[in-house]
Every structure is written in C-alpha cells, then in structure tokens.
Design a protein around this motif. Structure first.
Motif, PDB file in Angstrom:
ATOM      1  N   THR A  85     -15.790  11.004  20.583  1.00 14.34           N
ATOM      2  CA  THR A  85     -17.192  10.862  20.168  1.00 14.34           C
ATOM      3  C   THR A  85     -17.295   9.997  18.915  1.00 14.34           C
ATOM      4  OG1 THR A  85     -17.687  13.023  21.104  1.00 14.34           O
ATOM      5  CG2 THR A  85     -19.269  12.134  19.520  1.00 14.34           C
ATOM      6  N   GLU A  86     -16.427  10.244  17.927  1.00 12.72           N
ATOM      7  CA  GLU A  86     -16.408   9.456  16.689  1.00 12.72           C
ATOM      8  C   GLU A  86     -16.155   7.984  16.988  1.00 12.72           C
ATOM      9  OE1 GLU A  86     -13.373  11.037  14.135  1.00 12.72           O
ATOM     10  OE2 GLU A  86     -14.375  12.977  13.949  1.00 12.72           O
TER      11      GLU A  86
ATOM     12  N   GLY B 175     -18.717   1.682  19.613  1.00 10.42           N
ATOM     13  CA  GLY B 175     -19.490   1.449  20.829  1.00 10.42           C
ATOM     14  C   GLY B 175     -18.645   1.417  22.087  1.00 10.42           C
ATOM     15  N   VAL B 176     -17.333   1.458  21.936  1.00  8.58           N
ATOM     16  CA  VAL B 176     -16.430   1.414  23.091  1.00  8.58           C
ATOM     17  C   VAL B 176     -15.265   2.381  22.873  1.00  8.58           C
ATOM     18  CG1 VAL B 176     -16.954  -0.964  23.761  1.00  8.58           C
ATOM     19  CG2 VAL B 176     -15.150  -0.530  22.121  1.00  8.58           C
ATOM     20  N   MET B 177     -14.532   2.651  23.940  1.00 10.48           N
ATOM     21  CA  MET B 177     -13.352   3.513  23.864  1.00 10.48           C
ATOM     22  C   MET B 177     -12.092   2.646  23.907  1.00 10.48           C
ATOM     23  SD  MET B 177     -14.105   6.697  23.538  1.00 10.48           S
ATOM     24  CE  MET B 177     -12.640   7.490  24.118  1.00 10.48           C
ATOM     25  N   GLU B 178     -11.944   1.776  22.941  1.00 12.45           N
ATOM     26  CA  GLU B 178     -10.770   0.906  22.857  1.00 12.45           C
ATOM     27  C   GLU B 178      -9.981   1.261  21.606  1.00 12.45           C
ATOM     28  OE1 GLU B 178     -12.053  -3.162  22.884  1.00 12.45           O
ATOM     29  OE2 GLU B 178     -13.019  -2.960  24.833  1.00 12.45           O
TER      30      GLU B 178
ATOM     31  N   LYS C 176     -15.439   2.216   6.472  1.00  9.35           N
ATOM     32  CA  LYS C 176     -15.246   0.901   7.102  1.00  9.35           C
ATOM     33  C   LYS C 176     -14.184   1.028   8.188  1.00  9.35           C
ATOM     34  CE  LYS C 176     -16.622  -1.868   3.255  1.00  9.35           C
ATOM     35  NZ  LYS C 176     -16.718  -1.643   1.948  1.00  9.35           N
ATOM     36  N   HIS C 177     -14.244   0.145   9.170  1.00  5.00           N
ATOM     37  CA  HIS C 177     -13.248   0.191  10.250  1.00  5.00           C
ATOM     38  C   HIS C 177     -12.982  -1.211  10.789  1.00  5.00           C
ATOM     39  CE1 HIS C 177     -16.965   0.076  12.629  1.00  5.00           C
ATOM     40  NE2 HIS C 177     -16.222  -0.457  13.574  1.00  5.00           N
ATOM     41  N   HIS C 178     -11.862  -1.313  11.506  1.00  9.69           N
ATOM     42  CA  HIS C 178     -11.537  -2.559  12.199  1.00  9.69           C
ATOM     43  C   HIS C 178     -10.980  -2.205  13.567  1.00  9.69           C
ATOM     44  CE1 HIS C 178     -10.721  -6.792  12.656  1.00  9.69           C
ATOM     45  NE2 HIS C 178      -9.622  -6.421  13.267  1.00  9.69           N
ATOM     46  N   LYS C 179     -11.568  -2.803  14.593  1.00  6.93           N
ATOM     47  CA  LYS C 179     -11.141  -2.561  15.969  1.00  6.93           C
ATOM     48  C   LYS C 179     -10.061  -3.569  16.339  1.00  6.93           C
ATOM     49  CE  LYS C 179     -13.794  -3.744  19.360  1.00  6.93           C
ATOM     50  NZ  LYS C 179     -14.795  -3.920  20.382  1.00  6.93           N
TER      51      LYS C 179
END
Length: 150
Positions: A105-106, A112-115, A124-127
């Motif tokens: 869920t987080e 916005g995606v499950m990657e 802050k985050h980085h995909k």
C-alpha cells in the motif's frame, strides 16, 4: 584551421570544470584536491561540489531520516541495490511489498506502481536502482556515501 585549434583550446577550461573534484588529507597533513578519487586510507575524504550542485546537508546534530528499501527477490537489480547499500554501510529497513500488504500500500501510494527497488529516505524517494541518484538522495539527507568501510 588555426582558428579551430584556438577555439578548441579555449573550450578546455569548460570541460575541466565539469569533472568531479575530491579533497582529502594525507597522513602527513597535506590537503589535496584532485579529479581522482582519494586513495584508500586518506583522512577526511570528500567530494567537492560547486555551490550550484551541492546537496543540502542535515543540520549538525540533527537526526538523519530513516532509509527504507522496498524490494523482494526481483533478481540482479534488487540484489545489486542491497549490495550497494551494504558496501556503503547504510543502515536501512527492508520492506517486501510482495508479502507485506502495508508495504504494498505504501509503495503504490508513493510511486503509483508496484515496481521495485525503491529507496525512500525520509519523505523523498527514488524508483529504480540508480547509484548516482541514490547517492544524491542519501547525501542530501546527511549520510556519508562512500564505497567500502573507513
């Protein structure tokens, strides 16, 4: 032809400004600035930033934000991400969105995606695993990001 040579020589300082610069102190106390990474065992190694690109550091004495890695057995990408953090002695929490509903869920809310992998430092985050972007994210939060142990 001679004009082109002079024009090329005039552009050389612009190229050298784009290179990374490092600072360290030798065992004899000599401060060195170089475009080469500091030798192993150098005291106070640091990357020197131009003012416009310097990451913001955490305030002295301020607690660093938590580091969370969203990952699971996704193969070499997740393995490399975990190894990269371990090599730099970055303590992190591992959340597996495949087996933990709350982590899923987080992650979905954050990206916005499950990657995976996704690195979150504070808010802050980085995909995706991109060492340069992860380094910026961590150093901006006050973490010392250097390969190997001091």
């Amino acid at each position: 032809m001679g004009r082109w040579i002079w024009l090329g020589l005039l552009c050389l300082p612009l190229v050298s400004q784009a290179a990374e610069m490092y600072r360290w102190v030798s065992p004899s106390g000599v401060i060195t600035y170089s475009d080469s990474a500091p030798p192993v065992g150098a005291a106070q190694p640091a990357r020197v930033y131009r003012e416009s690109e310097a990451p913001s550091e955490a305030a002295p004495g301020a607690e660093k934000p938590a580091v969370v890695l969203y990952a699971f057995a996704c193969g070499p990408l997740c393995d490399d991400a975990m190894a990269w953090l371990a090599e730099r002695n970055i303590t992190y929490s591992l959340k597996n969105p495949q087996t933990e509903a709350e982590a899923a869920t987080e992650l979905k809310k954050m990206t916005g995606v499950m990657e995976v992998p996704v690195l979150r430092v504070g808010d802050k985050h980085h995909k995706g695993f991109e060492p340069a972007n992860w380094t910026r994210l961590l150093t901006g939060a006050g973490y010392a990001v250097r390969a190997g142990k001091p």
